[in-house]
Design a protein around this motif. Structure first.
Motif, mmCIF file in Angstrom:
data_model
loop_
_atom_site.group_PDB
_atom_site.id
_atom_site.type_symbol
_atom_site.label_atom_id
_atom_site.label_comp_id
_atom_site.label_asym_id
_atom_site.label_seq_id
_atom_site.Cartn_x
_atom_site.Cartn_y
_atom_site.Cartn_z
ATOM 1 N N THR A 7 5.515 3.798 1.419
ATOM 2 C CA THR A 7 6.167 3.037 0.351
ATOM 3 C C THR A 7 6.080 3.764 -0.991
ATOM 4 O OG1 THR A 7 4.204 1.734 -0.089
ATOM 5 C CG2 THR A 7 5.777 0.829 1.482
ATOM 6 N N ASP A 8 5.155 4.743 -1.143
ATOM 7 C CA ASP A 8 5.148 5.467 -2.419
ATOM 8 C C ASP A 8 6.261 6.523 -2.461
ATOM 9 O OD1 ASP A 8 4.027 7.329 -0.723
ATOM 10 O OD2 ASP A 8 2.084 7.390 -1.715
ATOM 11 N N ALA A 9 7.001 6.652 -1.350
ATOM 12 C CA ALA A 9 8.147 7.559 -1.354
ATOM 13 C C ALA A 9 9.463 6.783 -1.415
ATOM 14 C CB ALA A 9 8.109 8.440 -0.107
ATOM 15 N N LEU A 10 9.399 5.511 -1.826
ATOM 16 C CA LEU A 10 10.614 4.695 -1.900
ATOM 17 C C LEU A 10 11.044 4.513 -3.353
ATOM 18 C CD1 LEU A 10 9.749 1.764 0.560
ATOM 19 C CD2 LEU A 10 11.049 3.831 1.055
ATOM 20 N N SER A 11 12.299 4.110 -3.537
ATOM 21 C CA SER A 11 12.765 3.750 -4.880
ATOM 22 C C SER A 11 12.162 2.396 -5.253
ATOM 23 C CB SER A 11 14.280 3.666 -4.891
ATOM 24 O OG SER A 11 14.698 2.478 -4.248
ATOM 25 N N GLY A 12 12.234 2.070 -6.541
ATOM 26 C CA GLY A 12 11.652 0.812 -7.004
ATOM 27 C C GLY A 12 12.213 -0.403 -6.274
ATOM 28 N N GLY A 13 13.533 -0.411 -6.103
ATOM 29 C CA GLY A 13 14.168 -1.542 -5.426
ATOM 30 C C GLY A 13 13.774 -1.623 -3.960
ATOM 31 N N GLN A 14 13.644 -0.445 -3.334
ATOM 32 C CA GLN A 14 13.228 -0.432 -1.919
ATOM 33 C C GLN A 14 11.799 -0.939 -1.781
ATOM 34 O OE1 GLN A 14 13.965 3.735 -1.241
ATOM 35 N NE2 GLN A 14 15.865 3.327 -0.127
ATOM 36 N N ARG A 15 10.935 -0.521 -2.721
ATOM 37 C CA ARG A 15 9.538 -0.961 -2.666
ATOM 38 C C ARG A 15 9.471 -2.477 -2.842
ATOM 39 N NH1 ARG A 15 7.072 1.980 -6.856
ATOM 40 N NH2 ARG A 15 8.001 3.760 -5.803
ATOM 41 N N GLY A 16 10.307 -2.999 -3.741
ATOM 42 C CA GLY A 16 10.359 -4.445 -3.947
ATOM 43 C C GLY A 16 10.763 -5.173 -2.678
ATOM 44 N N ARG A 17 11.712 -4.567 -1.936
ATOM 45 C CA ARG A 17 12.139 -5.215 -0.695
ATOM 46 C C ARG A 17 11.062 -5.126 0.382
ATOM 47 N NH1 ARG A 17 17.265 -2.585 1.053
ATOM 48 N NH2 ARG A 17 16.919 -1.050 -0.587
ATOM 49 N N TYR A 54 0.845 -1.185 0.000
ATOM 50 C CA TYR A 54 0.000 0.000 0.000
ATOM 51 C C TYR A 54 0.887 1.244 0.000
ATOM 52 C CZ TYR A 54 -3.524 -3.426 1.073
ATOM 53 O OH TYR A 54 -4.338 -4.524 1.010
ATOM 54 N N GLY A 55 0.756 2.054 -1.047
ATOM 55 C CA GLY A 55 1.615 3.222 -1.192
ATOM 56 C C GLY A 55 1.422 4.251 -0.101
ATOM 57 N N ASP A 56 0.210 4.326 0.458
ATOM 58 C CA ASP A 56 -0.055 5.363 1.454
ATOM 59 C C ASP A 56 0.202 4.884 2.883
ATOM 60 O OD1 ASP A 56 -2.123 3.617 1.203
ATOM 61 O OD2 ASP A 56 -3.647 5.111 0.737
ATOM 62 N N LEU A 57 0.772 3.677 3.010
ATOM 63 C CA LEU A 57 1.170 3.203 4.345
ATOM 64 C C LEU A 57 2.697 3.095 4.393
ATOM 65 C CD1 LEU A 57 -1.414 0.353 5.046
ATOM 66 C CD2 LEU A 57 -1.549 2.762 5.689
ATOM 67 N N THR A 58 3.242 3.166 5.593
ATOM 68 C CA THR A 58 4.700 3.038 5.728
ATOM 69 C C THR A 58 5.104 1.575 5.554
ATOM 70 O OG1 THR A 58 4.664 2.587 8.090
ATOM 71 C CG2 THR A 58 4.694 4.907 7.438
ATOM 72 N N VAL A 59 6.403 1.362 5.399
ATOM 73 C CA VAL A 59 6.928 -0.001 5.277
ATOM 74 C C VAL A 59 6.491 -0.826 6.482
ATOM 75 C CG1 VAL A 59 9.034 -1.389 5.208
ATOM 76 C CG2 VAL A 59 8.907 0.757 3.911
ATOM 77 N N ALA A 60 6.693 -0.256 7.697
ATOM 78 C CA ALA A 60 6.353 -0.988 8.919
ATOM 79 C C ALA A 60 4.850 -1.300 8.962
ATOM 80 C CB ALA A 60 6.760 -0.180 10.148
ATOM 81 N N GLU A 61 4.027 -0.327 8.576
ATOM 82 C CA GLU A 61 2.573 -0.558 8.599
ATOM 83 C C GLU A 61 2.163 -1.638 7.613
ATOM 84 O OE1 GLU A 61 1.092 3.969 9.811
ATOM 85 O OE2 GLU A 61 1.320 3.392 7.725
ATOM 86 N N ASN A 62 2.760 -1.606 6.426
ATOM 87 C CA ASN A 62 2.468 -2.635 5.433
ATOM 88 C C ASN A 62 2.809 -4.021 5.954
ATOM 89 O OD1 ASN A 62 1.557 -2.064 2.544
ATOM 90 N ND2 ASN A 62 2.929 -0.338 2.935
ATOM 91 N N VAL A 63 4.018 -4.156 6.461
ATOM 92 C CA VAL A 63 4.481 -5.488 6.869
ATOM 93 C C VAL A 63 3.692 -5.976 8.073
ATOM 94 C CG1 VAL A 63 6.475 -6.856 7.567
ATOM 95 C CG2 VAL A 63 6.751 -5.036 5.884
#
Ligand SMILES: Nc1ncnc2c1ncn2[C@@H]1O[C@H](COP(=O)(O)OP(=O)(O)OP(=O)(O)O)[C@@H](O)[C@H]1O
Ligand SMILES: [Mg+2]
Lengths: 244, 240
Positions: free
Chosen positions: B130-140, B88-97
């Motif tokens: 996650t919508d503020a991350l690079s493509g590779g970061q989003r993939g991770r 989800y682009g509007d949630l943080t990495v931690a929130e997504n996981v």
């Protein structure tokens, strides 16, 4: 079905919406602005009292329809839907989670918009304002449920927006706002009998015109509830775990 | 552990009127890292979708961890990373996981999420949307969401695409470590130098398995110097 997963989903959807100022403004500010405009248009006449309560209930229906259908479509296009369906989440859990989140927002919307219209614009109904809030909330939840169902028939967010005029505007013409439903040509009257928005307008009219609206409110509210249930059940049945 | 984690027999898939897999047979042994390689459009993602049970199939048998693919009991035992990052682009990495941890019923979703984010080396961005991350970061981030439930089988569709050599090495280290702990991994890739890190390689072209072998055997058989050469030799051989 698992209530825990429904609540987890609702929490996640609420978090996303609360972070999105535009959507919040569309839900809470736009209906208020529209009501202000309406009051201004009808500044010196009795018409505001007549159409005000009806439009107050129609606006949330349209807005919640758009917001919900686009939000669920985003789930599909972002690939998260495919991923969610490989987790223990059931199709019903997902649909109910969305309905719960947007249903709660519809309650907030109903209370805010009705209160402001009453205090600021002097919109007055024969029945107490509590009844009006009830109808406005029911209308918002109905819009949410139908938006969830409609999103099953769209593949992109653009298509979801296209569905809005195609499904909502005909209901608007036939809902009794332009011509009372019992004066419509017979075929159209029958059609309007089954369309959900007609019953929202019937309910709003009962609240506007009767001190004790309970009697005339029962039928439209039951039909609205029926539509909500049917839309949610169909919405989860049309969700496919396996796609081509 | 002699049983295979994935058993596919005669899998037949048609997508939009196009026969993508005419009749695929494939075995993925438990606890191994199996690389799925092949030209674009060859059917790698389609095979993976069939394994996780989201692909409509026409015929054949797909068995995963002893159950039919898509079985409800598999949903907390199989982790899946789609080819396009799905977070989800509007949630943080931690929130997504942690959201995926909650869906899987993990006991302490916050802690499990922190650990998964750490494993993909994204802790410094855990609080970024996650919508503020690079493509590779989003993939991770997408990968972390698949690791969080400690699945027995990981199906990863091009998890290292767009990553620099250092990160790729670290992630393959992680995959190896997971396999050592008994996890089975099916990983698709375009990057041929990654092939040598797999226990087995499956070469897929136009829905047919061209080769299914260990990297060493493959080089020996084709007489090529590296995986890329072996791959090209096999594709040419099949086309001839
Ligand atoms: N979303 C889709 N809808 C319909 N057909 C599709 C879709 N995606 C792929 N296909 C078809 O399936 C075939 C195999 O696609 P698939 O995605 O499995 O290949 P791939 O090996 O993963 O390719 P890549 O390396 O480019 O990801 C394609 O040639 C295409 O015809
Ligand atoms: Mg692919």
């Amino acid at each position: 079905m698992n209530p825990r997963l429904t609540v987890v989903t609702a929490g996640r959807v609420l978090r996303q919406v609360l972070r999105d100022r535009r959507t919040l403004a569309l839900m809470l500010v736009v209906p208020v602005v529209l009501m202000c405009l309406l009051a201004w248009i009808y500044a010196d006449g009795p018409l505001f009292e007549r159409v005000g309560p009806t439009l107050l209930t129609v606006f949330p229906f349209v807005i919640m329809f758009v917001v919900t259908s686009v939000a669920t479509l985003r789930e599909r296009t972002s690939g998260t839907l495919e991923r969610l369906l490989t987790t223990p989440m059931g199709k019903g859990d997902l649909v109910l989670g969305y309905a719960l989140a947007f249903g709660l927002l519809a309650v907030v919307q109903g209370i805010v918009v009705t209160s402001i219209s009453g205090w600021l614009l002097g919109l007055d109904t024969e029945a107490s304002a509590v009844w009006l809030v009830l109808v406005v909330v029911a209308s918002g939840v109905l819009g949410t449920s139908l938006g969830l169902l409609a999103s099953a028939f769209a593949a992109t967010e653009f298509q979801a927006v296209q569905l809005m005029p195609a499904t909502v505007l005909p209901q608007f013409l036939l809902c009794g706002l332009l011509v009372p439903r019992d004066q419509l040509p017979r075929a159209l009257e029958l059609l309007s009998d089954v369309l959900p928005l007609s019953h929202v307008v019937d309910a709003a009219t009962a609240v506007a015109q009767q001190v004790q609206p309970r009697g005339d409110l029962a039928t439209p509210m039951l039909v609205i509830a029926g539509w909500i249930v049917v839309a949610l059940v169909l919405g989860s049945l049309t969700l496919r775990r396996r796609t081509p | 552990m002699t049983q295979d984690a994935i058993e596919i027999d005669g899998l037949r898939v048609t997508r939009r009127g196009r026969l993508v897999l005419p009749g695929l047979d494939l075995r993925v042994p438990t606890g191994q890292v199996v690389g799925l390689l092949g030209p674009s459009g060859g059917g790698k993602s389609t095979v993976m979708r069939a394994v996780v049970g989201v692909q409509e199939v026409e015929g054949g048998r797909v068995e995963v961890l002893g159950l039919p693919a898509g079985h409800p009991d598999l949903r907390h035992r199989v982790g899946y990373v789609t080819q396009a990052p799905s977070v989800y682009g509007d949630l943080t990495v931690a929130e997504n996981v942690s959201h995926f941890a909650r869906l899987l019923g993990v006991r302490d979703p916050g802690a499990a999420a922190r650990e998964a984010v750490e494993r993909v080396d994204l802790t410094s961005h855990a609080q970024s949307r996650t919508d503020a991350l690079s493509g590779g970061q989003r993939g991770r981030a997408s990968l972390a969401a698949a690791l969080v439930g400690a699945p027995e089988l990981l199906v990863l569709d091009e998890p290292t695409v767009g990553l620099d050599p250092v990160l790729r090495r670290d992630l393959w280290g992680l995959f190896r470590q997971l396999a050592d702990d008994g996890v089975t991994l099916l990983i698709s890739s375009h990057v041929m130098d990654e092939a040598s890190r797999c226990d087995r390689l499956v070469l897929l072209r136009e829905g047919e398995v061209l080769a299914d072998d260990t990297p060493a055997h493959l080089l020996q058989r084709t007489g090529a110097a590296d995986a890329e050469g072996a791959f090209l030799a096999l594709v040419d051989e099949a086309a001839a």
